[in-house]
Design an enzyme around this catalytic site. Sequence first.
Site, mmCIF file in Angstrom:
data_model
loop_
_atom_site.group_PDB
_atom_site.id
_atom_site.type_symbol
_atom_site.label_atom_id
_atom_site.label_comp_id
_atom_site.label_asym_id
_atom_site.label_seq_id
_atom_site.Cartn_x
_atom_site.Cartn_y
_atom_site.Cartn_z
ATOM 1 N N HIS A 187 0.859 -1.188 0.000
ATOM 2 C CA HIS A 187 0.000 0.000 0.000
ATOM 3 C C HIS A 187 0.887 1.227 0.000
ATOM 4 O O HIS A 187 1.945 1.245 0.627
ATOM 5 C CB HIS A 187 -0.898 0.016 1.244
ATOM 6 C CG HIS A 187 -2.066 0.927 1.106
ATOM 7 N ND1 HIS A 187 -1.969 2.273 1.325
ATOM 8 C CD2 HIS A 187 -3.339 0.682 0.748
ATOM 9 C CE1 HIS A 187 -3.160 2.822 1.124
ATOM 10 N NE2 HIS A 187 -4.004 1.892 0.758
ATOM 11 N N ASP A 209 -7.892 -5.391 0.069
ATOM 12 C CA ASP A 209 -8.354 -6.251 -1.029
ATOM 13 C C ASP A 209 -7.996 -7.712 -0.831
ATOM 14 O O ASP A 209 -8.482 -8.576 -1.561
ATOM 15 C CB ASP A 209 -7.737 -5.759 -2.352
ATOM 16 C CG ASP A 209 -8.267 -4.372 -2.690
ATOM 17 O OD1 ASP A 209 -7.461 -3.446 -2.824
ATOM 18 O OD2 ASP A 209 -9.507 -4.227 -2.751
HETATM 19 C C1 SDX Z 1 -6.207 -0.006 -2.878
HETATM 20 O O1 SDX Z 1 -4.487 4.583 -2.120
HETATM 21 C C2 SDX Z 1 -5.406 3.920 -1.461
HETATM 22 O O2 SDX Z 1 -5.755 4.266 -0.370
HETATM 23 C C3 SDX Z 1 -5.946 2.711 -2.201
HETATM 24 C C4 SDX Z 1 -6.956 1.877 -1.410
HETATM 25 C C5 SDX Z 1 -8.239 2.651 -1.143
HETATM 26 O O3 SDX Z 1 -8.954 2.251 -0.208
HETATM 27 O O4 SDX Z 1 -8.547 3.567 -1.945
HETATM 28 O O5 SDX Z 1 -6.363 1.473 -0.190
HETATM 29 C C6 SDX Z 1 -7.364 0.624 -2.188
HETATM 30 O O6 SDX Z 1 -5.967 0.312 -4.009
HETATM 31 C C7 SDX Z 1 -5.314 -0.949 -2.110
HETATM 32 C C8 SDX Z 1 -4.078 -1.422 -2.951
HETATM 33 C C9 SDX Z 1 -4.577 -2.535 -3.875
HETATM 34 N N1 SDX Z 1 -3.507 -2.886 -4.846
HETATM 35 C C10 SDX Z 1 -2.872 -4.079 -4.797
HETATM 36 O O7 SDX Z 1 -3.025 -4.901 -3.886
HETATM 37 C C11 SDX Z 1 -1.945 -4.328 -5.972
HETATM 38 C C12 SDX Z 1 -0.608 -4.873 -5.466
HETATM 39 N N2 SDX Z 1 0.077 -3.778 -4.745
HETATM 40 C C13 SDX Z 1 1.003 -2.966 -5.481
HETATM 41 O O8 SDX Z 1 0.790 -2.807 -6.831
HETATM 42 C C14 SDX Z 1 1.494 -1.747 -4.706
HETATM 43 O O9 SDX Z 1 1.774 -2.171 -3.441
HETATM 44 C C15 SDX Z 1 0.616 -0.512 -4.623
HETATM 45 C C16 SDX Z 1 0.197 -0.056 -5.965
HETATM 46 C C17 SDX Z 1 -0.594 -0.791 -3.788
HETATM 47 C C18 SDX Z 1 1.435 0.585 -3.949
HETATM 48 O O10 SDX Z 1 2.466 0.884 -4.794
HETATM 49 P P1 SDX Z 1 3.564 2.009 -4.423
HETATM 50 O O11 SDX Z 1 3.250 2.672 -3.147
HETATM 51 O O12 SDX Z 1 3.748 2.882 -5.603
HETATM 52 O O13 SDX Z 1 4.835 1.165 -4.119
HETATM 53 P P2 SDX Z 1 5.873 0.703 -5.201
HETATM 54 O O14 SDX Z 1 5.152 0.192 -6.405
HETATM 55 O O15 SDX Z 1 6.857 1.809 -5.365
HETATM 56 O O16 SDX Z 1 6.564 -0.548 -4.477
HETATM 57 C C19 SDX Z 1 7.567 -0.345 -3.500
HETATM 58 C C20 SDX Z 1 8.411 -1.603 -3.594
HETATM 59 C C21 SDX Z 1 8.815 -1.949 -5.036
HETATM 60 O O17 SDX Z 1 10.063 -2.615 -4.974
HETATM 61 P P3 SDX Z 1 11.393 -1.732 -5.350
HETATM 62 O O18 SDX Z 1 11.194 -1.201 -6.767
HETATM 63 O O19 SDX Z 1 11.465 -0.614 -4.314
HETATM 64 O O20 SDX Z 1 12.525 -2.729 -5.247
HETATM 65 O O21 SDX Z 1 7.667 -2.744 -3.139
HETATM 66 C C22 SDX Z 1 7.483 -3.664 -4.216
HETATM 67 C C23 SDX Z 1 7.775 -2.919 -5.500
HETATM 68 O O22 SDX Z 1 8.277 -3.827 -6.489
HETATM 69 N N3 SDX Z 1 6.091 -4.067 -4.152
HETATM 70 C C24 SDX Z 1 5.646 -5.301 -4.294
HETATM 71 C C25 SDX Z 1 4.249 -5.218 -4.124
HETATM 72 N N4 SDX Z 1 3.890 -3.962 -3.898
HETATM 73 C C26 SDX Z 1 5.028 -3.238 -3.930
HETATM 74 N N5 SDX Z 1 6.293 -6.473 -4.538
HETATM 75 C C27 SDX Z 1 5.508 -7.567 -4.625
HETATM 76 N N6 SDX Z 1 4.150 -7.585 -4.460
HETATM 77 C C28 SDX Z 1 3.505 -6.417 -4.217
HETATM 78 N N7 SDX Z 1 2.174 -6.433 -4.046
#
Ligand code: SDX
Length: 431
Positions: free
Chosen positions: A308, A366
């Site tokens: 998140h 989720d």
């Molecule tokens: C919702 O914003 C809100 O409040 C949203 C929400 C709401 O109520 O409105 O809470 C609802 O959208 C919840 C999130 C649902 N999405 C998912 O579950 C999809 C999987 N999660 C990711 O795509 C990700 O965690 C996000 C999109 C939720 C957050 O992304 P960020 O904050 O931009 O973080 P990032 O992509 O920069 O990741 C940071 C690091 C990365 O590694 P590095 O490049 O630093 O080495 O963490 C890794 C990412 O690769 N990473 C993950 C991961 N999420 C982040 N690695 C594996 N699995 C994951 N799920």
Amino acid sequence: MAEENKSATLTIDGQSYELPLHSPTAGPDVLDIRKLYAQAGVFTYDPGFTSTASCDSTITFIDGVKGELLHRGYPIDQLAGKSHYLEVCYLLLYGALPTAAELETFESTITRHTMIHEQMYNFFRGFRRDAHPMAIMVGVVGAMAAFYHDSTDISDPVQREIASHRLIAKMPTIAANAYKYSIGQPFVYPRNDLDYAGNFLNMCFSVPAEEYQVDPILSRAMDRIFTLHADHEQNASTSTVRLASSSGANPFACIAAGIACLWGPAHGGANQACLEMLKEIGSVDRIPEFIARAKDKDDPFRLMGFGHRVYKNFDPRATVMKQSADEVLDLLGVENNPILAVAKELEQAALNDPYFAEKKLFPNVDFYSGVILEAMGFPTSMFTPIFALSRTVGWISQWKEQLSDPAHKIGRPRQLYLGETERDYVDIENR
Ligand code: SDX
């Protein structure tokens, strides 16, 4: 806006600029850069808005470190345990918990707006049966502007109020109709004798051929899912609604824009993507393979339902959702659900893996919602429409808050331009 008593000094090429620092009632201080470009001739750069406050608000507060979510100051676990969705809607819209009389009036108003214009049923029949229900919701909600002209003038507070009530009341009817259409069953009209969640379950699962009894435990679980998704500060879809509203677009167009943004798998589409991922994993012995893929920088695979932008601790909604999942699965006698077994094992494997701990990747809202919705009989394609239905009150509350700010203006970000500087056109014969 909190009174200004602090500032920060920015020095560029030997020139110093004082920028006000606002102290919030909760959360980090906020550096006010509104005059920065005029004073210093520079932009700030923050793609993804990781460090940017787009507005001030009094509706929802999230502390990502503590794993805290407050709606008008009330913690989400208390609201989920003691309140119910329409009372939370009142709280989000008006800023205070209602008296018994206020709640009765509000619930009665919403109940009497649940029907949609009869001609709107033709919209559903214009789609293919296999259309994704989110495509239908974007279309039908946007089309509400073609039917409810008497609540599109955003400068009129009375019309804003009616539009708010219509959207909150009609979203379950529209979502249920999209579901019924996709399975070839007749539409079921809303009923005024059922509460909000029970009415939605009835519109989804009852058929004309027999009586349908709304199970109070499933209805409570449904209502809790609505509450847990009601609002979440300035997330992507809420920011989309605010930006659309800043141009003066009508409320139905703004909410349709929010629905479109929520559809993405990185946002509200994650509940569908999470369940599809759990089904792809299929059994607990394949979990190590998928954990490895999630950690592999060269593999685009991510654990859906994990991570998140704000929560760097447990998403407090996931905690409540997990309790609900156990209740619903016990009731439905599917506590041995293989998908839930994979979900629980995956959660433990990820939480005990240093990679996820270091990156502070915890299950989000989720992760468990999909398991509950599947157990209740919803297809995965209906998970995000249910999220959109729940979040409508959050979008509307934020939309109303923005419009009630006399200082609000059209949102128009700038950019870091890295393209070509000016050059002359070259005729095709000279290229
Ligand atoms: C919702 O914003 C809100 O409040 C949203 C929400 C709401 O109520 O409105 O809470 C609802 O959208 C919840 C999130 C649902 N999405 C998912 O579950 C999809 C999987 N999660 C990711 O795509 C990700 O965690 C996000 C999109 C939720 C957050 O992304 P960020 O904050 O931009 O973080 P990032 O992509 O920069 O990741 C940071 C690091 C990365 O590694 P590095 O490049 O630093 O080495 O963490 C890794 C990412 O690769 N990473 C993950 C991961 N999420 C982040 N690695 C594996 N699995 C994951 N799920």
